[in-house]
Write a protein that holds these residues in place. Sequence first.
Motif, PDB file in Angstrom:
ATOM      1  N   ILE A 258       0.845  -1.188   0.000  1.00 19.30           N
ATOM      2  CA  ILE A 258       0.000   0.000   0.000  1.00 19.30           C
ATOM      3  C   ILE A 258       0.886   1.245   0.000  1.00 19.30           C
ATOM      4  O   ILE A 258       1.846   1.332   0.768  1.00 19.30           O
ATOM      5  N   VAL A 259       0.551   2.203  -0.857  1.00 16.93           N
ATOM      6  CA  VAL A 259       1.175   3.526  -0.839  1.00 16.93           C
ATOM      7  C   VAL A 259       0.161   4.464  -0.199  1.00 16.93           C
ATOM      8  O   VAL A 259      -0.968   4.568  -0.659  1.00 16.93           O
ATOM      9  N   VAL A 260       0.559   5.125   0.884  1.00 18.22           N
ATOM     10  CA  VAL A 260      -0.344   6.000   1.630  1.00 18.22           C
ATOM     11  C   VAL A 260       0.051   7.457   1.404  1.00 18.22           C
ATOM     12  O   VAL A 260       1.238   7.784   1.359  1.00 18.22           O
ATOM     13  N   TYR A 261      -0.974   8.318   1.269  1.00 19.90           N
ATOM     14  CA  TYR A 261      -0.671   9.744   1.164  1.00 19.90           C
ATOM     15  C   TYR A 261      -1.700  10.583   1.906  1.00 19.90           C
ATOM     16  O   TYR A 261      -2.806  10.145   2.171  1.00 19.90           O
ATOM     17  N   CYS A 262      -1.261  11.792   2.254  1.00 28.29           N
ATOM     18  CA  CYS A 262      -2.137  12.798   2.861  1.00 28.29           C
ATOM     19  C   CYS A 262      -1.747  14.139   2.234  1.00 28.29           C
ATOM     20  O   CYS A 262      -1.304  14.171   1.096  1.00 28.29           O
ATOM     21  N   HIS A 263      -1.902  15.233   2.957  1.00 27.23           N
ATOM     22  CA  HIS A 263      -1.575  16.546   2.396  1.00 27.23           C
ATOM     23  C   HIS A 263      -0.064  16.766   2.341  1.00 27.23           C
ATOM     24  O   HIS A 263       0.486  17.083   1.286  1.00 27.23           O
ATOM     25  N   PHE A 264       0.620  16.588   3.472  1.00 30.96           N
ATOM     26  CA  PHE A 264       2.063  16.848   3.533  1.00 30.96           C
ATOM     27  C   PHE A 264       2.906  15.634   3.944  1.00 30.96           C
ATOM     28  O   PHE A 264       4.123  15.719   3.976  1.00 30.96           O
ATOM     29  N   GLY A 265       2.295  14.515   4.322  1.00 32.85           N
ATOM     30  CA  GLY A 265       3.039  13.298   4.641  1.00 32.85           C
ATOM     31  C   GLY A 265       3.060  12.893   6.091  1.00 32.85           C
ATOM     32  O   GLY A 265       3.572  11.820   6.428  1.00 32.85           O
ATOM     33  N   GLU A 266       2.505  13.706   6.987  1.00 34.21           N
ATOM     34  CA  GLU A 266       2.541  13.364   8.416  1.00 34.21           C
ATOM     35  C   GLU A 266       1.443  12.361   8.794  1.00 34.21           C
ATOM     36  O   GLU A 266       1.709  11.358   9.450  1.00 34.21           O
ATOM     37  N   ARG A 267       0.214  12.642   8.403  1.00 39.61           N
ATOM     38  CA  ARG A 267      -0.888  11.713   8.723  1.00 39.61           C
ATOM     39  C   ARG A 267      -0.691  10.380   8.021  1.00 39.61           C
ATOM     40  O   ARG A 267      -0.983   9.326   8.576  1.00 39.61           O
ATOM     41  N   SER A 268      -0.168  10.427   6.795  1.00 38.02           N
ATOM     42  CA  SER A 268       0.036   9.172   6.070  1.00 38.02           C
ATOM     43  C   SER A 268       1.125   8.323   6.719  1.00 38.02           C
ATOM     44  O   SER A 268       1.055   7.091   6.694  1.00 38.02           O
ATOM     45  N   PHE A 269       2.113   8.962   7.324  1.00 35.15           N
ATOM     46  CA  PHE A 269       3.131   8.200   8.047  1.00 35.15           C
ATOM     47  C   PHE A 269       2.489   7.485   9.241  1.00 35.15           C
ATOM     48  O   PHE A 269       2.739   6.304   9.478  1.00 35.15           O
ATOM     49  N   ARG A 270       1.628   8.191   9.982  1.00 34.42           N
ATOM     50  CA  ARG A 270       0.916   7.555  11.106  1.00 34.42           C
ATOM     51  C   ARG A 270       0.035   6.421  10.604  1.00 34.42           C
ATOM     52  O   ARG A 270      -0.032   5.348  11.222  1.00 34.42           O
ATOM     53  N   ALA A 271      -0.641   6.641   9.479  1.00 33.07           N
ATOM     54  CA  ALA A 271      -1.481   5.592   8.894  1.00 33.07           C
ATOM     55  C   ALA A 271      -0.629   4.392   8.499  1.00 33.07           C
ATOM     56  O   ALA A 271      -1.029   3.244   8.697  1.00 33.07           O
ATOM     57  N   GLY A 272       0.551   4.665   7.954  1.00 33.78           N
ATOM     58  CA  GLY A 272       1.454   3.583   7.572  1.00 33.78           C
ATOM     59  C   GLY A 272       1.840   2.716   8.747  1.00 33.78           C
ATOM     60  O   GLY A 272       1.900   1.488   8.645  1.00 33.78           O
ATOM     61  N   LYS A 273       2.101   3.355   9.892  1.00 37.33           N
ATOM     62  CA  LYS A 273       2.423   2.595  11.110  1.00 37.33           C
ATOM     63  C   LYS A 273       1.254   1.692  11.502  1.00 37.33           C
ATOM     64  O   LYS A 273       1.450   0.529  11.875  1.00 37.33           O
ATOM     65  N   ILE A 274       0.042   2.216  11.425  1.00 35.98           N
ATOM     66  CA  ILE A 274      -1.158   1.418  11.741  1.00 35.98           C
ATOM     67  C   ILE A 274      -1.264   0.237  10.784  1.00 35.98           C
ATOM     68  O   ILE A 274      -1.539  -0.896  11.205  1.00 35.98           O
ATOM     69  N   LEU A 275      -1.039   0.475   9.504  1.00 30.12           N
ATOM     70  CA  LEU A 275      -1.132  -0.597   8.508  1.00 30.12           C
ATOM     71  C   LEU A 275      -0.080  -1.668   8.751  1.00 30.12           C
ATOM     72  O   LEU A 275      -0.372  -2.868   8.661  1.00 30.12           O
ATOM     73  N   LYS A 276       1.154  -1.255   9.065  1.00 27.91           N
ATOM     74  CA  LYS A 276       2.206  -2.230   9.358  1.00 27.91           C
ATOM     75  C   LYS A 276       1.845  -3.058  10.589  1.00 27.91           C
ATOM     76  O   LYS A 276       1.985  -4.282  10.583  1.00 27.91           O
ATOM     77  N   GLU A 277       1.362  -2.386  11.645  1.00 31.83           N
ATOM     78  CA  GLU A 277       0.970  -3.093  12.867  1.00 31.83           C
ATOM     79  C   GLU A 277      -0.205  -4.035  12.627  1.00 31.83           C
ATOM     80  O   GLU A 277      -0.377  -5.015  13.346  1.00 31.83           O
ATOM     81  N   SER A 278      -0.992  -3.747  11.590  1.00 28.63           N
ATOM     82  CA  SER A 278      -2.147  -4.574  11.272  1.00 28.63           C
ATOM     83  C   SER A 278      -1.800  -5.723  10.334  1.00 28.63           C
ATOM     84  O   SER A 278      -2.665  -6.517   9.976  1.00 28.63           O
ATOM     85  N   GLY A 279      -0.536  -5.778   9.888  1.00 27.83           N
ATOM     86  CA  GLY A 279      -0.086  -6.927   9.125  1.00 27.83           C
ATOM     87  C   GLY A 279       0.145  -6.720   7.637  1.00 27.83           C
ATOM     88  O   GLY A 279       0.421  -7.684   6.921  1.00 27.83           O
ATOM     89  N   VAL A 280       0.047  -5.497   7.139  1.00 25.29           N
ATOM     90  CA  VAL A 280       0.328  -5.264   5.724  1.00 25.29           C
ATOM     91  C   VAL A 280       1.837  -5.425   5.506  1.00 25.29           C
ATOM     92  O   VAL A 280       2.641  -4.869   6.246  1.00 25.29           O
ATOM     93  N   ASN A 281       2.209  -6.199   4.502  1.00 27.33           N
ATOM     94  CA  ASN A 281       3.623  -6.512   4.263  1.00 27.33           C
ATOM     95  C   ASN A 281       4.475  -5.288   3.963  1.00 27.33           C
ATOM     96  O   ASN A 281       5.505  -5.069   4.586  1.00 27.33           O
ATOM     97  N   THR A 282       4.066  -4.504   2.967  1.00 20.76           N
ATOM     98  CA  THR A 282       4.876  -3.379   2.520  1.00 20.76           C
ATOM     99  C   THR A 282       4.028  -2.121   2.485  1.00 20.76           C
ATOM    100  O   THR A 282       2.986  -2.091   1.818  1.00 20.76           O
ATOM    101  N   VAL A 283       4.474  -1.093   3.172  1.00 23.21           N
ATOM    102  CA  VAL A 283       3.761   0.185   3.214  1.00 23.21           C
ATOM    103  C   VAL A 283       4.741   1.297   2.868  1.00 23.21           C
ATOM    104  O   VAL A 283       5.815   1.395   3.449  1.00 23.21           O
TER     105      VAL A 283
END
Length: 116
Positions: free
Chosen positions: A66-91
């Motif tokens: 999954i490639v995650v994005y937001c306005h400037f990259g801060e919220r998407s980084f937090r979302a990426g951490k959630i996705l990794k913790e939830s088991g997504v292989n590559t974020v």
Amino acid sequence: MDAESQDVLPMSPGELKKRMDKGEVECLLDVREDWEHSLSALPDSIHIPLGELIDRFQELAFEEEIVVYCHFGERSFRAGKILKESGVNTVYNLIGGIDAYSQIADPSIPRYRSQI
């Protein structure tokens, strides 16, 4: 699981554009708010605001990358951490968000100002 496997990887706007042009992006996730998404969005992205991500994770549960994005990259980084913790292989987190993507990779994507 080692620490590196839990990392959210950076992706530059140029790299994302190249991958999108080649059809190599499996899942593109926009975690901005509804009002932001209505102003501009990357083509073929799935929109799940950050605050809804945990409750709506089942919509992404079968994605390997999954490639995650937001306005400037801060919220998407937090979302990426959630996705990794939830088991997504590559974020990947889009560096600089949609704002940087618009400036560097595709000026046809409208820019906007935060309402914060």
